[in-house]
Enzyme design. Structure first.
Site, mmCIF file in Angstrom:
data_model
loop_
_atom_site.group_PDB
_atom_site.id
_atom_site.type_symbol
_atom_site.label_atom_id
_atom_site.label_comp_id
_atom_site.label_asym_id
_atom_site.label_seq_id
_atom_site.Cartn_x
_atom_site.Cartn_y
_atom_site.Cartn_z
ATOM 1 N N LYS A 33 0.832 -1.214 0.000
ATOM 2 C CA LYS A 33 0.000 0.000 0.000
ATOM 3 C C LYS A 33 0.864 1.261 0.000
ATOM 4 O O LYS A 33 0.612 2.190 -0.758
ATOM 5 C CB LYS A 33 -0.924 0.023 1.240
ATOM 6 C CG LYS A 33 -1.902 -1.141 1.324
ATOM 7 C CD LYS A 33 -2.873 -0.984 2.486
ATOM 8 C CE LYS A 33 -2.230 -1.016 3.851
ATOM 9 N NZ LYS A 33 -1.663 -2.324 4.245
ATOM 10 N N ARG A 108 -9.189 0.640 9.221
ATOM 11 C CA ARG A 108 -8.729 -0.721 9.505
ATOM 12 C C ARG A 108 -9.714 -1.483 10.367
ATOM 13 O O ARG A 108 -9.458 -2.643 10.702
ATOM 14 C CB ARG A 108 -7.413 -0.630 10.254
ATOM 15 C CG ARG A 108 -6.159 -1.007 9.460
ATOM 16 C CD ARG A 108 -5.024 -0.895 10.417
ATOM 17 N NE ARG A 108 -3.793 -1.495 10.070
ATOM 18 C CZ ARG A 108 -2.776 -0.882 9.468
ATOM 19 N NH1 ARG A 108 -2.926 0.320 8.992
ATOM 20 N NH2 ARG A 108 -1.639 -1.497 9.333
ATOM 21 N N ARG A 148 11.763 -5.642 4.191
ATOM 22 C CA ARG A 148 11.558 -4.204 3.963
ATOM 23 C C ARG A 148 12.577 -3.348 4.728
ATOM 24 O O ARG A 148 12.829 -3.576 5.902
ATOM 25 C CB ARG A 148 10.142 -3.822 4.407
ATOM 26 C CG ARG A 148 9.825 -2.360 4.253
ATOM 27 C CD ARG A 148 8.360 -2.083 4.198
ATOM 28 N NE ARG A 148 7.636 -2.457 5.403
ATOM 29 C CZ ARG A 148 6.315 -2.381 5.526
ATOM 30 N NH1 ARG A 148 5.590 -2.000 4.496
ATOM 31 N NH2 ARG A 148 5.727 -2.728 6.642
ATOM 32 N N ARG A 181 11.760 -1.200 10.268
ATOM 33 C CA ARG A 181 10.739 -0.910 11.274
ATOM 34 C C ARG A 181 10.763 -1.979 12.355
ATOM 35 O O ARG A 181 10.907 -3.166 12.058
ATOM 36 C CB ARG A 181 9.364 -0.890 10.601
ATOM 37 C CG ARG A 181 9.065 0.420 9.930
ATOM 38 C CD ARG A 181 7.829 0.366 9.097
ATOM 39 N NE ARG A 181 6.701 -0.287 9.746
ATOM 40 C CZ ARG A 181 5.493 -0.375 9.210
ATOM 41 N NH1 ARG A 181 5.255 0.147 8.026
ATOM 42 N NH2 ARG A 181 4.511 -0.989 9.836
ATOM 43 N N ARG A 192 0.190 -8.927 13.449
ATOM 44 C CA ARG A 192 -0.438 -7.940 12.558
ATOM 45 C C ARG A 192 -1.391 -8.640 11.588
ATOM 46 O O ARG A 192 -2.444 -8.102 11.247
ATOM 47 C CB ARG A 192 0.633 -7.144 11.803
ATOM 48 C CG ARG A 192 1.355 -6.178 12.731
ATOM 49 C CD ARG A 192 2.658 -5.682 12.151
ATOM 50 N NE ARG A 192 2.490 -4.803 11.016
ATOM 51 C CZ ARG A 192 3.466 -4.504 10.160
ATOM 52 N NH1 ARG A 192 4.656 -5.044 10.298
ATOM 53 N NH2 ARG A 192 3.241 -3.691 9.169
HETATM 54 P P1 AMP Z 1 1.212 0.367 8.975
HETATM 55 O O1 AMP Z 1 2.407 1.249 8.782
HETATM 56 O O2 AMP Z 1 0.022 0.799 8.198
HETATM 57 O O3 AMP Z 1 1.540 -1.095 8.810
HETATM 58 O O4 AMP Z 1 0.799 0.556 10.532
HETATM 59 C C1 AMP Z 1 1.705 0.236 11.573
HETATM 60 C C2 AMP Z 1 0.938 0.099 12.869
HETATM 61 O O5 AMP Z 1 0.288 1.333 13.185
HETATM 62 C C3 AMP Z 1 -0.174 -0.942 12.857
HETATM 63 O O6 AMP Z 1 0.301 -2.259 13.095
HETATM 64 C C4 AMP Z 1 -1.060 -0.425 13.990
HETATM 65 O O7 AMP Z 1 -0.492 -0.721 15.253
HETATM 66 C C5 AMP Z 1 -0.981 1.083 13.796
HETATM 67 N N1 AMP Z 1 -2.028 1.592 12.879
HETATM 68 C C6 AMP Z 1 -1.853 2.115 11.634
HETATM 69 N N2 AMP Z 1 -3.023 2.458 11.095
HETATM 70 C C7 AMP Z 1 -3.979 2.155 12.004
HETATM 71 C C8 AMP Z 1 -5.387 2.252 12.019
HETATM 72 N N3 AMP Z 1 -6.084 2.740 10.976
HETATM 73 N N4 AMP Z 1 -6.041 1.832 13.140
HETATM 74 C C9 AMP Z 1 -5.376 1.344 14.197
HETATM 75 N N5 AMP Z 1 -4.043 1.190 14.239
HETATM 76 C C10 AMP Z 1 -3.341 1.603 13.158
#
Ligand code: AMP
Length: 238
Positions: A33, A108, A148, A181, A192
């Site tokens: 994404k 999400r 990554r 990360r 996740r």
């Molecule tokens: P991402 O970079 O999108 O993989 O997000 C990393 C982490 O941020 C996720 O594993 C969640 O802990 C948190 N996070 C990101 N977006 C959301 C969301 N829309 N709702 C809740 N937690 C989020």
């Protein structure tokens, strides 16, 4: 011309003719994404709003939101809806969102989706949202996540398996040491994915049922996938 622009321009109706409006990029962690959102930003000049990036920035700055989110994120769980919705509400007030934006990693959960639907419903001047769900298989997700790396200076994303930097460990452009990360480990990835299956997969179904939804194969070259997304958005905006 970038390779994505070339891939899109091979189509008679160019990306530039589309008024993108709000676009949701949905899909499991590691599906691409963030990478694809950056391609669409280059093509359309609309902002990428990544809730993961916004949360990480809050963690790095030690804000109250960041302190509340830090542990939750490190364990691969979801930050509470109220906190994330508030953060998105503030971001959507910025003027750069007027002709469209790409939401990457939001919504999400179903409550986040209904919050967004309600919010957009009160802004009839804004085009309706279109949702694009990217899909790749589990083993690829795992490789993408654990491989990554990102440049802390320019945020360029690499993958040590499929898109390595010219010099291992360093950004091609900035020369900075690449970072990983802390939640991109195999153990946190498993959590996740569990959170995704339980809470985010129903969001994909929600938008599928609403229409203005497309599923796109996320396997292949970055430019080719971007061209598929553009074609899907063009179709949905007809
Ligand atoms: P991402 O970079 O999108 O993989 O997000 C990393 C982490 O941020 C996720 O594993 C969640 O802990 C948190 N996070 C990101 N977006 C959301 C969301 N829309 N709702 C809740 N937690 C989020």
């Amino acid at each position: 011309m970038s390779s994505t622009a070339a891939a899109v321009e091979s189509d008679p109706d160019t990306a530039a003719k589309i008024i993108p409006g709000p676009i949701l990029l949905l899909g499991a962690p590691g599906v691409g994404k963030g990478t694809q959102a950056k391609e669409l930003v280059k093509l359309w000049g609309i902002p990428q709003i990544s809730t993961g990036d916004l949360l990480r920035a809050n963690v790095a700055q030690g804000t109250a939101l960041g302190n509340a989110a830090k542990d939750i994120m490190q364990h691969g769980n979801l930050v509470p809806d109220s906190l994330v919705n508030e953060m998105v509400a503030v971001r959507l007030q910025q003027p750069d969102t007027s002709i469209g934006y790409i939401l990457d990693g939001f919504p999400r959960t179903l409550p986040q989706a209904s919050w967004l639907d309600d919010r957009l419903g009160t802004h009839p001047e804004v085009l309706p949202v279109v949702a694009v769900s990217l899909h790749v298989d589990y083993n690829q997700l795992l490789r993408r996540i654990t491989g990554r790396r990102n440049c802390p200076v320019c945020q360029r994303i690499y993958n040590i398996y499929s898109n390595p930097p010219l010099k291992a460990g360093f950004c091609d452009v900035e020369g900075a040491a690449l970072a990983q990360r802390s939640d991109d480990t195999e153990e946190v990835f498993a959590e996740r994915i569990r959170a995704y299956d339980a809470q985010t997969a129903p969001v994909v179904e929600h938008y599928r049922e609403q229409g203005r939804f497309a599923e796109v194969d996320g396997d292949g070259q970055i430019a080719a996938i971007a061209a598929r997304i553009v074609a899907a958005v063009r179709q949905l905006r007809k």
